[in-house]
Scaffold this active site. Structure first.
Site, mmCIF file in Angstrom:
data_model
loop_
_atom_site.group_PDB
_atom_site.id
_atom_site.type_symbol
_atom_site.label_atom_id
_atom_site.label_comp_id
_atom_site.label_asym_id
_atom_site.label_seq_id
_atom_site.Cartn_x
_atom_site.Cartn_y
_atom_site.Cartn_z
ATOM 1 N N GLY A 1 0.790 -1.048 0.265
ATOM 2 C CA GLY A 1 0.156 0.077 -0.121
ATOM 3 C C GLY A 1 0.930 1.250 -0.202
ATOM 4 N N ALA A 2 2.158 1.131 -0.565
ATOM 5 C CA ALA A 2 2.869 2.267 -1.009
ATOM 6 C C ALA A 2 3.286 3.107 0.197
ATOM 7 C CB ALA A 2 2.164 3.285 -1.692
ATOM 8 N N SER B 1 4.303 -5.876 -2.847
ATOM 9 C CA SER B 1 4.554 -4.455 -3.013
ATOM 10 C C SER B 1 5.314 -3.915 -2.113
ATOM 11 C CB SER B 1 3.337 -3.720 -3.398
ATOM 12 O OG SER B 1 3.340 -2.522 -3.748
ATOM 13 N N ALA B 2 4.771 -2.829 -1.358
ATOM 14 C CA ALA B 2 5.551 -2.050 -0.017
ATOM 15 C C ALA B 2 5.789 -3.150 0.760
ATOM 16 C CB ALA B 2 4.820 -0.891 0.225
ATOM 17 N N ASP C 1 3.439 -5.963 -13.916
ATOM 18 C CA ASP C 1 3.652 -5.016 -12.729
ATOM 19 C C ASP C 1 3.314 -3.399 -12.867
ATOM 20 O OD1 ASP C 1 3.412 -6.379 -9.993
ATOM 21 O OD2 ASP C 1 5.576 -7.069 -10.396
ATOM 22 N N HIS D 1 -0.132 -5.237 -11.302
ATOM 23 C CA HIS D 1 0.439 -5.054 -9.919
ATOM 24 C C HIS D 1 -0.603 -5.564 -9.078
ATOM 25 C CE1 HIS D 1 3.337 -3.879 -7.075
ATOM 26 N NE2 HIS D 1 2.320 -3.035 -6.523
#
Ligand SMILES: *[C@@H]1O[C@H](CO)[C@@H](O)[C@H](O)[C@H]1NC(C)=O
Length: 599
Positions: free
Chosen positions: A127-128, A214-215, A340, A455
């Site tokens: 979630g960045a 991701s993050a 992605d 992604h």
């Protein structure tokens, strides 16, 4: 622990053993916790679920997490706790709570006796570094990160947890006043709690696998690199994100700290006074003081991620690329999705998803120069040439749009993952290394047909959604999901994705730097799913040719915030030497130029 409690514990155990295998109340370092036992089918199998166990004390804004003092009596752990305070998707409000450091546990149980010595898989959400929760997004109580399918199919314990995000998780002055990395330290607290307490739930504290996307994948990578986790982590899986991804390390945190301080009326000229002021500011105001622009940005989205991990000289003691000796005995899987970069390319260049809209050379050149700023004109031109080589032969819009997606996939995910794999391999002692490419196409009906695995598409399969919500999926999706759960949980159990509790469709060969062997994950897997040397010519370009180009801007260049004023836009090459991409210069806050890809 009092004597009475010991007696109670004993009774719970014995009663549980005679009726059916379930844990009942479990004694942890903080006190007793009681979850729920959910029956599965007719065979007497079940899963014990604990939701909302505190693994640290309620947080204090911009302070490191502290151990939880514990509680009296039995803590009912039956409902998910609120997520850590964060902005809503519209970014005009907040939700969640500062009191958010809780975790959730799924323990699979057979009929006869409670499980013992199970491998443990700890999930770190993505979630960045801005949003997310241990339980994940949900639709009518169907939570994305529900651990039940993985736990019961793979016979492993699954743990999910919350960590702080956004300014509250990552704001840093770049010095001792606010060192940053609070969210990473929360993650570490959760991992350490699992190490100390999971045996009481039937888990093996010496078999902890952390996994994330991701993050979350980058966080997994950072946790394996941090000396704080020495001896805690046995294995790790990074899905679409590693510590070396260009969006992970914030090189100029003070720039962003000042943005927040300005917004909430704190001093900006002295970090001691700034820190003191920020710590007593309403955490909601701190959260809302940062907004991620999602359209009409001057530069690629990557440059606007202000609040991410930092090299603080302690939790992350050095540039991550120099810390791989710490992973010498941690088995590692890292992989990416074949498209992605699609979602990011479509934000940077919306024509990507519109059949009637065209991508032009000018658009693409602007994107390329925005992501190659450290290397100036030469970097933009050579990158543009490398990526558009096929355009003369195949000028179709589909080819051009795929090129844009490949470019962002390479920069944001694939190349950093390949470098991380090579680093991990080069530093390995006992550790094994594996890599995959997830290619099961996106099911978003609004996307063009050529779109592959976008992604985050992989998450639903790892968490068994096609089996948990069968009406929403096809048989081929269930095949993909069962395959991923088998490889992932085997790896957690043995360090080898081919061996363990579940049969796999084909052998996944370990990665070596020489061969670059990778497993392509699709709906139909057999001996031909093992492939080699994924996009090597591009990898070679980024790690050799591109790297050799002279750097024209300093490493410490400040990222430009969204400013919305009329800055000179980068222009495509026109054959005259003055056509250099122009970084923003007119920002009234003294911003220099966007930060650059880390390679
Ligand atoms: C910053 O403020 C603190 C506390 O008011 C003070 O002690 C310190 O000298 C100041 N630092 C600078 C560089 O002005």
């Amino acid at each position: 622990m009092g004597r009475l409690e010991l007696v109670v514990l004993g009774l719970t155990c014995c009663l549980a053993a005679v009726s059916a295998a379930k844990l009942g109340a479990v004694y942890t370092e903080g006190g007793f916790v009681e979850g729920v036992n959910k029956k599965l089918g007719l065979l007497g199998d079940s899963v014990d679920i604990f939701r909302g166990i505190p693994f640290a004390a309620p947080t204090k804004a911009l302070e490191n997490p502290q151990r939880h003092p514990g509680w009296q009596g039995t803590l009912k752990a039956k409902e998910f706790k609120k997520r850590c305070l964060q902005a809503t998707i519209t970014q005009d409000d907040t939700y969640g709570d500062e009191d958010c450091l809780y975790l959730n546990i799924w323990v699979p149980q057979g009929r006869k006796q409670v499980s013992q010595g199970l491998p443990v898989m700890v999930w770190i959400y993505g979630g960045a570094f801005l949003m997310g929760a241990g339980h994940g997004a949900n639709f009518r109580k169907n939570y994305l990160y529900d651990g039940e399918e993985i736990a019961t199919r793979g016979n492993v314990i699954v743990v999910t947890f919350n960590y702080r995000v956004g300014p509250l998780g990552f704001l840093s002055t770049g010095d001792a006043n606010l060192p940053g990395n609070y969210g990473l330290r929360d993650q570490h607290m959760a991992i350490a709690w699992v190490k100390r307490n999971i045996a009481a739930f039937g888990g093996d504290p010496n078999s902890i696998t952390i996994f994330g996307e991701s993050a979350g994948g980058a966080s997994v990578s950072l946790q394996t690199l941090s000396p704080y986790n020495k001896g805690l982590i046995r294995r790790a899986i990074s899905q679409s994100g590693v510590a070396l991804s260009p969006w992970v390390i914030q090189k100029n945190p003070l720039f962003w700290a000042k943005k927040i301080a300005e917004k909430v009326g704190c001093p900006v000229d002295n970090t001691t006074r700034m820190a003191k002021c920020l710590k007593v500011t309403d955490p909601r105001a701190l959260t809302l003081a940062y907004k991620m622009p999602l359209a009409g940005m001057e530069y690629p989205m990557l440059h606007y991620l202000g609040f991410t991990p930092v090299i603080d000289g302690d939790f992350i003691p050095d540039d991550p690329v120099n810390l791989y000796a710490n992973t010498a005995d941690i088995d590692y899987i890292a992989g990416t999705n074949n498209m992605d970069g699609h979602i990011f390319a479509s934000i940077d260049m919306p024509a990507i998803n519109k059949d009637k809209k065209d991508v032009t050379e000018e658009d693409f050149y602007k994107l390329v120069s925005g992501l190659t700023i450290t290397k100036g004109l030469a970097g933009a031109r050579s990158t543009f040439d490398v990526y558009t080589k096929s355009w003369a032969q195949d000028p179709s819009q589909e080819n051009k749009k795929k090129t844009v997606v490949d470019f962002e996939t390479d920069i944001l995910f694939l190349v950093p993952t390949e470098i991380a794999l090579a680093q991990h391999r080069a530093n390995a002692r006992s550790a094994k290394t594996y890599t995959y490419l997830f290619s099961h196409p996106s099911r978003m009906p609004v996307y063009p047909k050529w779109v592959g695995a976008d992604h985050a598409d992989d998450i639903q399969y790892v968490f068994g959604k096609p089996m948990a919500t069968p009406l929403g999926y096809r048989n081929q999706d269930r095949t993909v999901s069962k395959t991923m759960i088998a490889y992932w949980t085997n790896f957690a159990r043995t360090g080898d994705p081919n061996m363990g509790h579940s049969a796999v469709p084909t052998h996944w060969d370990a990665y070596t730097v020489e061969k670059g062997s990778y497993l392509e994950i699709t709906k139909k897997m057999d001996g031909s799913s093992m492939k080699q040397n994924l996009r090597t010519s591009y990898l070679r370009y980024w790690t050799l040719d591109y790297l050799m180009l002279p750097t024209v801007t300093g490493d410490g260049a400040a990222p430009a915030p969204p400013s919305g004023d009329s800055e000179a836009a980068p222009v495509p090459p026109s054959g005259d030497s003055e056509a250099a991409p122009v970084p923003p210069s007119g920002d009234s806050d003294g911003a220099q130029m966007p930060v650059v890809v880390g390679f």
